[in-house]
Scaffold this motif. Structure first.
Motif, PDB file in Angstrom:
ATOM      1  N   MET A   1       0.603  -1.300   0.091  1.00 16.67           N
ATOM      2  CA  MET A   1       0.035  -0.076  -0.098  1.00 16.67           C
ATOM      3  C   MET A   1       0.894   1.362  -0.036  1.00 16.67           C
ATOM      4  SD  MET A   1      -3.099  -0.010  -0.147  1.00 16.67           S
ATOM      5  CE  MET A   1      -4.183   0.932   0.598  1.00 16.67           C
ATOM      6  N   GLY A   2       0.532   2.169  -0.752  1.00 10.31           N
ATOM      7  CA  GLY A   2       1.207   3.393  -0.910  1.00 10.31           C
ATOM      8  C   GLY A   2       0.927   4.290   0.232  1.00 10.31           C
ATOM      9  N   LYS A   3       1.844   5.490   0.342  1.00  8.43           N
ATOM     10  CA  LYS A   3       1.652   6.634   1.465  1.00  8.43           C
ATOM     11  C   LYS A   3       1.315   7.887   0.648  1.00  8.43           C
ATOM     12  CE  LYS A   3       3.622   8.060   5.783  1.00  8.43           C
ATOM     13  NZ  LYS A   3       4.621   7.845   6.578  1.00  8.43           N
ATOM     14  N   ILE A   4       0.201   8.501   1.273  1.00  7.05           N
ATOM     15  CA  ILE A   4      -0.134   9.940   0.704  1.00  7.05           C
ATOM     16  C   ILE A   4       0.692  10.882   1.780  1.00  7.05           C
ATOM     17  CG2 ILE A   4      -1.649  11.404   0.274  1.00  7.05           C
ATOM     18  CD1 ILE A   4      -3.757   9.099  -0.165  1.00  7.05           C
ATOM     19  N   ILE A   5       1.457  11.816   0.990  1.00  6.19           N
ATOM     20  CA  ILE A   5       2.289  12.717   1.793  1.00  6.19           C
ATOM     21  C   ILE A   5       1.743  14.154   1.293  1.00  6.19           C
ATOM     22  CG2 ILE A   5       4.471  13.697   2.549  1.00  6.19           C
ATOM     23  CD1 ILE A   5       5.828  10.782   2.260  1.00  6.19           C
ATOM     24  N   ALA A   6       1.342  14.815   2.341  1.00  7.55           N
ATOM     25  CA  ALA A   6       1.185  16.498   1.703  1.00  7.55           C
ATOM     26  C   ALA A   6       2.360  16.885   2.220  1.00  7.55           C
ATOM     27  CB  ALA A   6       0.065  16.997   2.475  1.00  7.55           C
ATOM     28  N   GLU A  65     -13.587  18.366  -8.027  1.00  9.61           N
ATOM     29  CA  GLU A  65     -15.242  18.774  -8.456  1.00  9.61           C
ATOM     30  C   GLU A  65     -15.765  17.352  -8.395  1.00  9.61           C
ATOM     31  OE1 GLU A  65     -17.200  21.551 -10.021  1.00  9.61           O
ATOM     32  OE2 GLU A  65     -16.567  22.219  -8.303  1.00  9.61           O
ATOM     33  N   HIS A  66     -14.929  16.302  -8.543  1.00 11.53           N
ATOM     34  CA  HIS A  66     -15.374  14.976  -9.095  1.00 11.53           C
ATOM     35  C   HIS A  66     -16.058  14.850 -10.258  1.00 11.53           C
ATOM     36  CE1 HIS A  66     -15.577  13.474  -4.413  1.00 11.53           C
ATOM     37  NE2 HIS A  66     -14.211  13.817  -4.801  1.00 11.53           N
ATOM     38  N   ALA A  67     -15.486  15.751 -11.104  1.00 12.23           N
ATOM     39  CA  ALA A  67     -15.994  15.827 -12.588  1.00 12.23           C
ATOM     40  C   ALA A  67     -15.324  14.735 -13.444  1.00 12.23           C
ATOM     41  CB  ALA A  67     -15.900  17.237 -13.062  1.00 12.23           C
ATOM     42  N   ALA A  68     -14.292  14.498 -12.856  1.00 13.69           N
ATOM     43  CA  ALA A  68     -13.441  13.315 -13.520  1.00 13.69           C
ATOM     44  C   ALA A  68     -12.799  12.298 -12.707  1.00 13.69           C
ATOM     45  CB  ALA A  68     -12.230  14.122 -14.411  1.00 13.69           C
ATOM     46  N   SER A  69     -12.386  11.252 -13.094  1.00 10.30           N
ATOM     47  CA  SER A  69     -11.728  10.265 -12.055  1.00 10.30           C
ATOM     48  C   SER A  69     -10.317  10.581 -11.910  1.00 10.30           C
ATOM     49  CB  SER A  69     -12.239   8.844 -12.720  1.00 10.30           C
ATOM     50  OG  SER A  69     -11.212   8.759 -13.788  1.00 10.30           O
ATOM     51  N   ALA A  70      -9.650  10.126 -11.096  1.00  7.54           N
ATOM     52  CA  ALA A  70      -8.350  10.224 -10.951  1.00  7.54           C
ATOM     53  C   ALA A  70      -7.421   9.722 -12.314  1.00  7.54           C
ATOM     54  CB  ALA A  70      -7.877   9.853  -9.313  1.00  7.54           C
ATOM     55  N   GLU A  71      -7.926   8.720 -12.398  1.00  4.93           N
ATOM     56  CA  GLU A  71      -7.045   7.926 -13.568  1.00  4.93           C
ATOM     57  C   GLU A  71      -7.412   8.902 -14.775  1.00  4.93           C
ATOM     58  OE1 GLU A  71      -7.866   4.849 -10.734  1.00  4.93           O
ATOM     59  OE2 GLU A  71      -8.958   6.441 -11.513  1.00  4.93           O
ATOM     60  N   GLU A  72      -8.288   9.461 -15.203  1.00  8.67           N
ATOM     61  CA  GLU A  72      -8.362  10.383 -16.175  1.00  8.67           C
ATOM     62  C   GLU A  72      -7.618  11.591 -16.008  1.00  8.67           C
ATOM     63  OE1 GLU A  72     -12.950  10.680 -17.952  1.00  8.67           O
ATOM     64  OE2 GLU A  72     -12.859  10.721 -15.776  1.00  8.67           O
ATOM     65  N   CYS A  73      -7.357  11.929 -14.981  1.00  3.75           N
ATOM     66  CA  CYS A  73      -6.596  13.130 -14.556  1.00  3.75           C
ATOM     67  C   CYS A  73      -4.960  13.100 -14.750  1.00  3.75           C
ATOM     68  CB  CYS A  73      -6.922  13.767 -13.250  1.00  3.75           C
ATOM     69  SG  CYS A  73      -8.509  14.275 -13.245  1.00  3.75           S
ATOM     70  N   GLU A 105     -14.365  18.852   2.894  1.00  4.44           N
ATOM     71  CA  GLU A 105     -13.181  18.633   3.285  1.00  4.44           C
ATOM     72  C   GLU A 105     -12.498  17.198   2.785  1.00  4.44           C
ATOM     73  OE1 GLU A 105     -15.252  19.291   5.683  1.00  4.44           O
ATOM     74  OE2 GLU A 105     -14.985  21.115   6.476  1.00  4.44           O
ATOM     75  N   TYR A 106     -13.572  16.256   2.342  1.00  5.12           N
ATOM     76  CA  TYR A 106     -13.085  14.999   1.966  1.00  5.12           C
ATOM     77  C   TYR A 106     -13.206  14.751   0.472  1.00  5.12           C
ATOM     78  CZ  TYR A 106     -14.181  14.186   6.997  1.00  5.12           C
ATOM     79  OH  TYR A 106     -13.919  14.240   8.278  1.00  5.12           O
ATOM     80  N   MET A 107     -13.214  15.945  -0.328  1.00  4.79           N
ATOM     81  CA  MET A 107     -13.465  15.522  -1.733  1.00  4.79           C
ATOM     82  C   MET A 107     -12.228  15.094  -2.146  1.00  4.79           C
ATOM     83  SD  MET A 107     -16.451  16.542  -2.172  1.00  4.79           S
ATOM     84  CE  MET A 107     -16.941  17.115  -3.891  1.00  4.79           C
ATOM     85  N   LEU A 108     -11.035  15.403  -1.852  1.00  2.16           N
ATOM     86  CA  LEU A 108      -9.594  14.906  -2.518  1.00  2.16           C
ATOM     87  C   LEU A 108      -9.424  13.508  -2.020  1.00  2.16           C
ATOM     88  CD1 LEU A 108      -7.111  15.346  -4.113  1.00  2.16           C
ATOM     89  CD2 LEU A 108      -5.954  15.913  -2.296  1.00  2.16           C
ATOM     90  N   LYS A 109      -9.785  13.258  -0.773  1.00  6.48           N
ATOM     91  CA  LYS A 109      -9.592  11.743  -0.108  1.00  6.48           C
ATOM     92  C   LYS A 109     -10.512  10.878  -0.873  1.00  6.48           C
ATOM     93  CE  LYS A 109     -10.086   9.497   4.356  1.00  6.48           C
ATOM     94  NZ  LYS A 109      -8.690   9.297   5.025  1.00  6.48           N
ATOM     95  N   LYS A 110     -11.619  11.264  -1.088  1.00  3.79           N
ATOM     96  CA  LYS A 110     -12.658  10.406  -1.780  1.00  3.79           C
ATOM     97  C   LYS A 110     -12.128  10.002  -3.331  1.00  3.79           C
ATOM     98  CE  LYS A 110     -16.819  11.462   0.709  1.00  3.79           C
ATOM     99  NZ  LYS A 110     -17.990  12.504   0.397  1.00  3.79           N
ATOM    100  N   ALA A 111     -11.399  10.978  -3.993  1.00  2.00           N
ATOM    101  CA  ALA A 111     -10.926  10.756  -5.354  1.00  2.00           C
ATOM    102  C   ALA A 111      -9.859   9.842  -5.481  1.00  2.00           C
ATOM    103  CB  ALA A 111     -10.902  12.304  -5.954  1.00  2.00           C
ATOM    104  N   ILE A 112      -9.046   9.779  -4.371  1.00  4.34           N
ATOM    105  CA  ILE A 112      -7.441   9.208  -4.412  1.00  4.34           C
ATOM    106  C   ILE A 112      -7.112   8.182  -3.597  1.00  4.34           C
ATOM    107  CG2 ILE A 112      -6.410  11.631  -5.342  1.00  4.34           C
ATOM    108  CD1 ILE A 112      -5.015  11.800  -2.634  1.00  4.34           C
ATOM    109  N   THR A 113      -8.068   7.934  -2.581  1.00  7.10           N
ATOM    110  CA  THR A 113      -7.492   6.639  -1.483  1.00  7.10           C
ATOM    111  C   THR A 113      -7.271   5.502  -2.287  1.00  7.10           C
ATOM    112  OG1 THR A 113      -8.483   8.033   0.114  1.00  7.10           O
ATOM    113  CG2 THR A 113      -8.088   5.611   0.457  1.00  7.10           C
ATOM    114  N   HIS A 114      -8.179   5.159  -3.382  1.00  7.38           N
ATOM    115  CA  HIS A 114      -7.889   3.873  -4.234  1.00  7.38           C
ATOM    116  C   HIS A 114      -6.585   3.907  -5.122  1.00  7.38           C
ATOM    117  CE1 HIS A 114      -9.568   6.640  -7.303  1.00  7.38           C
ATOM    118  NE2 HIS A 114      -8.900   5.539  -8.271  1.00  7.38           N
TER     119      HIS A 114
END
Length: 255
Positions: A1-6, A65-73, A105-114
Motif C-alpha cells: 500500500m502506498g503512502k500519501i504525503i502532503a 469537483e469529482h467531474a473526472a476520475s483520478a485515472e483520467e487526470c 473537506e473529503y473531496m480529495l480523499k474520496k477521489a484518490i484513496t484507491h
C-alpha cells in the motif's frame, strides 16, 4: 500500500514546490512509483516537470469537483516512475465552489484513496494558505512534510500550521502524522541559517529530518527548464540533498 504525503506550509517561498518536484523525482530514480498531485493554483509543480499548463484540460480542479476520475487526470512525466495530476489556474475557483458542498473537506480523499494500491508514494503540493485546498490535502494524507526556510521568520506561522494539523487530526483525519520538518535554503556561511537550524532542532528534536536542503544555484534554475534537479544536474548539491531526503523517507517507512 502506498503512502500519501502532503507538503504543506502556509508561508510562500519556503521551498514547497521545489521539494514536491524534486522529492518525487528522487523517489522515482530510487525505483519507487510516484504520483505528484499539484494542488496549488499557481501550478508551479506542473510547469516544473515540463508540462505546458495552458494545455491542461483535466487536472486537480476536475478531480476535486469529482467531474473526472483520478485515472483520467493522470499524465506521465519525463521523470522516471513519476506521474502527475496537473493544476491549472482554474483551481483558484475551487474554494468558492466547494464551500456549499456536503463533506467538502473529503473531496480529495474520496477521489484518490484507491490509488494507494497503484503507487508507492502520492505527494501533494499544497497551496501557500490554510484554506479549503490545503484542508483537503491534509484530510487525504497519511502524513505531512513541512518545509521551513532557514531565515529569520522561519518559525513564524509554524505554530499556526501545527494547530491546523492538530485540528485536522481531531476532526477530519485522526491518522495524520507529521512525517517531518524539512529545513530548506540553508547557507552554512550565514550565522542566521545556523541559528535557525539549532532552534528548530532544539524545539522539535526527532521531528526534524536529518537531511537539510542547502541553497543551490541549480535548484533555482531547474524549474525554468521544466526539469527536476535530477534531470537538470544530477551531480549538484541540490540533487544530492533531495536523494538523501528520499532515502530518509524510504528508510523511515520501512520500519
Amino acid at each position: 500500500m502506498g503512502k500519501i504525503i502532503a507538503i504543506a506550509n502556509q508561508k510562500g517561498g519556503v521551498g514547497k514546490t521545489t521539494t514536491s518536484v524534486n522529492l518525487a523525482a528522487s523517489l522515482g530514480v530510487l525505483e519507487k512509483k510516484v504520483l505528484l498531485i499539484d494542488a496549488d493554483p499557481q501550478a508551479n509543480a506542473t510547469s516544473g516537470l515540463g508540462i505546458d499548463v495552458d494545455s491542461i484540460e483535466i487536472g486537480s480542479y476536475q478531480l476535486l469537483e469529482h467531474a473526472a476520475s483520478a485515472e483520467e487526470c493522470i499524465i506521465k512525466t519525463s521523470s522516471p516512475n513519476v506521474d502527475i495530476i496537473p493544476a491549472h489556474i482554474d483551481l483558484v475557483a475551487i474554494e468558492i465552489e466547494l464551500v456549499d458542498k456536503e463533506q467538502r473537506e473529503y473531496m480529495l480523499k474520496k477521489a484518490i484513496t484507491h490509488l494507494k494500491s497503484a503507487y508507492d508514494y502520492i505527494l501533494i503540493d499544497c497551496a501557500p494558505s490554510l484554506g479549503l485546498l490545503t484542508l483537503n490535502a491534509l484530510t487525504a494524507a497519511d502524513a505531512v512534510v513541512i518545509p521551513i526556510q532557514c531565515e529569520y521568520f522561519a518559525l513564524e506561522g509554524l505554530g499556526k500550521l501545527l494547530n491546523t494539523i492538530k485540528s485536522v487530526q481531531k476532526i477530519h483525519n485522526p491518522e495524520l502524522d507529521i512525517e517531518g520538518l524539512l529545513l530548506t535554503m540553508y547557507d552554512s556561511r550565514l550565522r542566521l541559517s545556523n541559528q535557525v537550524v539549532e532552534e528548530v532542532q532544539k524545539h522539535f528534536d526527532d521531528m526534524v529530518f536529518k537531511t537539510i536542503i542547502q541553497r543551490n544555484v541549480s535548484l533555482g534554475e531547474a524549474p525554468s527548464f521544466g526539469e527536476s534537479i535530477i534531470n537538470y544536474n544530477v551531480s549538484s548539491k541540490g540533487a544530492a540533498n533531495y536523494l538523501s531526503l528520499a532515502k530518509e523517507i524510504i528508510n523511515k517507512n520501512r520500519d
